[in-house]
Each structure stands twice: as C-alpha cells, then as structure tokens.
Scaffold this motif. Structure first.
Motif, PDB file in Angstrom:
ATOM      1  N   LEU A   4       0.835  -1.195   0.000  1.00  0.00           N
ATOM      2  CA  LEU A   4       0.000   0.000   0.000  1.00  0.00           C
ATOM      3  C   LEU A   4       0.871   1.246   0.000  1.00  0.00           C
ATOM      4  N   GLY A   5       0.528   2.187  -0.849  1.00  0.00           N
ATOM      5  CA  GLY A   5       1.232   3.469  -0.888  1.00  0.00           C
ATOM      6  C   GLY A   5       0.248   4.612  -0.756  1.00  0.00           C
ATOM      7  N   ARG A   6       0.596   5.591   0.068  1.00  0.00           N
ATOM      8  CA  ARG A   6      -0.248   6.781   0.220  1.00  0.00           C
ATOM      9  C   ARG A   6       0.461   7.968  -0.406  1.00  0.00           C
ATOM     10  N   TYR A   7      -0.324   8.805  -1.103  1.00  0.00           N
ATOM     11  CA  TYR A   7       0.244   9.921  -1.859  1.00  0.00           C
ATOM     12  C   TYR A   7      -0.354  11.248  -1.399  1.00  0.00           C
ATOM     13  N   ALA A   8       0.299  12.316  -1.790  1.00  0.00           N
ATOM     14  CA  ALA A   8      -0.106  13.649  -1.349  1.00  0.00           C
ATOM     15  C   ALA A   8      -1.504  14.010  -1.841  1.00  0.00           C
ATOM     16  N   ASP A   9      -1.908  13.502  -3.015  1.00  0.00           N
ATOM     17  CA  ASP A   9      -3.240  13.777  -3.548  1.00  0.00           C
ATOM     18  C   ASP A   9      -3.599  12.678  -4.540  1.00  0.00           C
ATOM     19  N   THR A  10      -4.845  12.712  -5.006  1.00  0.00           N
ATOM     20  CA  THR A  10      -5.319  11.671  -5.919  1.00  0.00           C
ATOM     21  C   THR A  10      -4.584  11.711  -7.258  1.00  0.00           C
ATOM     22  N   ALA A  11      -4.202  12.907  -7.693  1.00  0.00           N
ATOM     23  CA  ALA A  11      -3.489  13.014  -8.971  1.00  0.00           C
ATOM     24  C   ALA A  11      -2.151  12.286  -8.905  1.00  0.00           C
ATOM     25  N   ALA A  12      -1.417  12.450  -7.800  1.00  0.00           N
ATOM     26  CA  ALA A  12      -0.125  11.782  -7.645  1.00  0.00           C
ATOM     27  C   ALA A  12      -0.311  10.271  -7.566  1.00  0.00           C
ATOM     28  N   ALA A  13      -1.343   9.822  -6.842  1.00  0.00           N
ATOM     29  CA  ALA A  13      -1.598   8.381  -6.728  1.00  0.00           C
ATOM     30  C   ALA A  13      -1.943   7.780  -8.088  1.00  0.00           C
ATOM     31  N   THR A  14      -2.802   8.447  -8.837  1.00  0.00           N
ATOM     32  CA  THR A  14      -3.203   7.940 -10.159  1.00  0.00           C
ATOM     33  C   THR A  14      -2.029   7.932 -11.121  1.00  0.00           C
ATOM     34  N   ARG A  15      -1.225   8.964 -11.067  1.00  0.00           N
ATOM     35  CA  ARG A  15      -0.061   9.044 -11.959  1.00  0.00           C
ATOM     36  C   ARG A  15       0.909   7.887 -11.702  1.00  0.00           C
ATOM     37  N   GLN A  16       1.199   7.599 -10.432  1.00  0.00           N
ATOM     38  CA  GLN A  16       2.125   6.521 -10.115  1.00  0.00           C
ATOM     39  C   GLN A  16       1.514   5.157 -10.436  1.00  0.00           C
ATOM     40  N   TRP A  17       0.216   5.000 -10.175  1.00  0.00           N
ATOM     41  CA  TRP A  17      -0.470   3.752 -10.509  1.00  0.00           C
ATOM     42  C   TRP A  17      -0.408   3.490 -12.015  1.00  0.00           C
ATOM     43  N   GLN A  18      -0.634   4.544 -12.803  1.00  0.00           N
ATOM     44  CA  GLN A  18      -0.584   4.394 -14.262  1.00  0.00           C
ATOM     45  C   GLN A  18       0.813   4.000 -14.729  1.00  0.00           C
ATOM     46  N   LEU A  19       1.823   4.616 -14.140  1.00  0.00           N
ATOM     47  CA  LEU A  19       3.205   4.305 -14.494  1.00  0.00           C
ATOM     48  C   LEU A  19       3.531   2.850 -14.159  1.00  0.00           C
ATOM     49  N   ASN A  20       3.123   2.414 -12.976  1.00  0.00           N
ATOM     50  CA  ASN A  20       3.433   1.049 -12.538  1.00  0.00           C
ATOM     51  C   ASN A  20       2.678  -0.003 -13.363  1.00  0.00           C
ATOM     52  N   THR A  21       1.409   0.246 -13.629  1.00  0.00           N
ATOM     53  CA  THR A  21       0.630  -0.746 -14.385  1.00  0.00           C
ATOM     54  C   THR A  21       1.106  -0.845 -15.825  1.00  0.00           C
ATOM     55  N   ASN A  22       1.542   0.254 -16.410  1.00  0.00           N
ATOM     56  CA  ASN A  22       2.095   0.193 -17.763  1.00  0.00           C
ATOM     57  C   ASN A  22       3.319  -0.723 -17.798  1.00  0.00           C
ATOM     58  N   ALA A  23       4.131  -0.657 -16.743  1.00  0.00           N
ATOM     59  CA  ALA A  23       5.314  -1.520 -16.677  1.00  0.00           C
ATOM     60  C   ALA A  23       4.914  -2.974 -16.449  1.00  0.00           C
ATOM     61  N   GLU A  24       3.889  -3.217 -15.615  1.00  0.00           N
ATOM     62  CA  GLU A  24       3.471  -4.582 -15.320  1.00  0.00           C
ATOM     63  C   GLU A  24       2.841  -5.259 -16.542  1.00  0.00           C
ATOM     64  N   ARG A  25       2.182  -4.499 -17.385  1.00  0.00           N
ATOM     65  CA  ARG A  25       1.500  -5.069 -18.554  1.00  0.00           C
ATOM     66  C   ARG A  25       2.478  -5.728 -19.524  1.00  0.00           C
ATOM     67  N   SER A  26       3.714  -5.293 -19.501  1.00  0.00           N
ATOM     68  CA  SER A  26       4.681  -5.796 -20.476  1.00  0.00           C
ATOM     69  C   SER A  26       5.074  -7.244 -20.213  1.00  0.00           C
ATOM     70  N   ASP A  27       4.694  -7.780 -19.064  1.00  0.00           N
ATOM     71  CA  ASP A  27       5.096  -9.134 -18.695  1.00  0.00           C
ATOM     72  C   ASP A  27       3.886  -9.912 -18.187  1.00  0.00           C
ATOM     73  N   GLY A  28       3.079 -10.430 -19.111  1.00  0.00           N
ATOM     74  CA  GLY A  28       1.911 -11.195 -18.724  1.00  0.00           C
ATOM     75  C   GLY A  28       0.657 -10.734 -19.444  1.00  0.00           C
ATOM     76  N   GLN A  29      -0.430 -11.431 -19.209  1.00  0.00           N
ATOM     77  CA  GLN A  29      -1.716 -11.082 -19.793  1.00  0.00           C
ATOM     78  C   GLN A  29      -2.456 -10.140 -18.849  1.00  0.00           C
ATOM     79  N   SER A  30      -2.849  -8.981 -19.351  1.00  0.00           N
ATOM     80  CA  SER A  30      -3.463  -7.966 -18.493  1.00  0.00           C
ATOM     81  C   SER A  30      -4.876  -7.635 -18.955  1.00  0.00           C
ATOM     82  N   ARG A  31      -5.654  -7.133 -18.017  1.00  0.00           N
ATOM     83  CA  ARG A  31      -6.995  -6.639 -18.327  1.00  0.00           C
ATOM     84  C   ARG A  31      -7.375  -5.561 -17.332  1.00  0.00           C
TER      85      ARG A  31
END
Length: 229
Positions: free
Chosen positions: A115-142
């Motif tokens: 679990l990670g807590r961020y200063a605001d929702t924009a920062a949390a969404t931005r980091q989540w998007q960055l991480n999920t883009n990296a995770e998608r490259s290795d496996g089947q994603s949906r």
C-alpha cells in the motif's frame, strides 16, 4: 433603673445586628461563575490517526485470509513492513503486508499486499498508471472496475497481480501460484480487494466512495468489469 433600660436597649440593638448579618439576601441566590467553551480543557482524548495503519491486521487479519483460502485456524502468519516516503513521486507513506503459511510444512508465501499513500489523488493515479504500464509488459493484463476504484489484473505463470488506485492510495495484491487459493486467481484477488478497500478508505483524510461488501461466496466476473457487490 436608668442603667437597666440603657443596657436592655443596647442588647436589643446587638441582637438585631447579629440577625441581619446571619440572614442572606432576601429572594436572592449566590451567583455561579460560568466559563466559555474555549476555557474547558479535556484530558486523555487523542485525535484519531489519519494515515496508513501500523498493523496489516487492520486491513486483513491472518485468520480471515486463512478462512478464505480454506486453511486451518491459526495456520496463517502475517508480517507488517513499514516503507519510507518517496517525495519525488509524491508518496508520503508505504506499508507492505506479507501473509504466509505457518506450522508443519508451512513457510510459503500466500499473499503480498503493498500500500502506498500519496499527497493527492493526482499523484496516486499518476504513479499507478506508471506502474501498471510496466506490469502489462510481462503477462496477460486486463482492466477492471472495483466499485469506484480502477484496477489492472496481470496474470503470469508464477503469480497473479492486481494493481488498484483508490483515492490517495495505491494497493497491489500479489497471489503466488504456490498459494493454491481456491477459485480463479483474479476473482480471488478482487474478492480480497473488496474486503480491504473499505478499511483502507476509512484511514484516508477524505474517504472515497466505499465499494460494496463482497458476496458470501465468490462469483464469476465479466472479462472487463467487476461489479462491486
């Protein structure tokens, strides 16, 4: 006789004075002092902590996970790992939760939650998007929707991952194949997320909309959406 009359008069006057002193004001009462509310101080009351809990059991108790995984009572261990802030991405807190088998033949990891807590929702969404883009490259994603929370599921040969962004928090659930959890892995992780998200949201400064509680038994989800409840 003259002295007797004078003495009687003086005694009568003295008794009158004593009576007047002993009697309170007629029809009155003693004033009671009042205090403004700002003058009243309470002791021993501590404000509730706003932040990620110090103990992973607040999110998911070991025996609760054991019951979901059809394990005997007391055969699941839990470890809480406190992380550090990362100001460069706006992360203020981080907590890792590891659940593992205990007892004879135990020791293997059953589930990881980060679990990670961020200063605001924009920062949390931005980091989540960055991480999920990296995770998608290795496996089947949906892509999934868990109530008001966005999520991405990634299935690999050795594990299944569910990455969620919820308010100012990101939550990552990792289920190893070796855990042998009953049911489809993605469905099991969604069921776990529905149990954890309301407790996580309650610890946020401005709680997001709470997803509905999971059903008593897991249900099969649609490929691209998960209905909350």
């Amino acid at each position: 006789m003259r002295w007797g009359r004078r003495t009687a008069a003086m005694l009568a006057l003295g008794l009158g004075v004593l009576t007047a002193c002993s009697a309170g004001p007629v029809g009155g009462s003693t004033a009671v002092p009042t205090f403004a509310s700002s003058d009243v101080r309470t002791s021993g009351a501590a404000a509730p902590r706003i932040g990620l809990p110090e103990d992973c059991g607040t999110f998911l108790a070991p025996d609760d996970l054991g019951a979901l995984f059809a394990r005997p009572l007391g055969s699941t261990a839990m470890r809480t790992i406190k992380g550090v802030p990362e100001p460069t991405v706006g992360r203020t807190e981080r907590v890792g939760c590891r659940y593992s088998a205990s007892g004879p033949g135990g020791g293997n990891t059953l589930l990881d939650i980060n679990l990670g807590r961020y200063a605001d929702t924009a920062a949390a969404t931005r980091q989540w998007q960055l991480n999920t883009n990296a995770e998608r490259s290795d496996g089947q994603s949906r892509d999934l929707a868990i109530g008001t929370a966005k999520a991405v599921a990634v299935e690999r040969r050795t594990e299944t991952l569910l990455a969620v962004v919820y308010g100012v928090d990101t939550l990552t659930f990792v289920l190893p194949v070796s855990a042998r959890a009953p049911g489809p892995p993605v469905d099991r992780l969604v069921d776990l997320a529905l149990r954890v998200l309301p407790r996580d949201g309650a610890s946020q400064p401005s709680p997001p909309d709470t997803p509905a509680a999971p059903p008593a038994t897991p249900t099969t989800t649609e490929p691209n959406a998960v209905a909350a409840g």
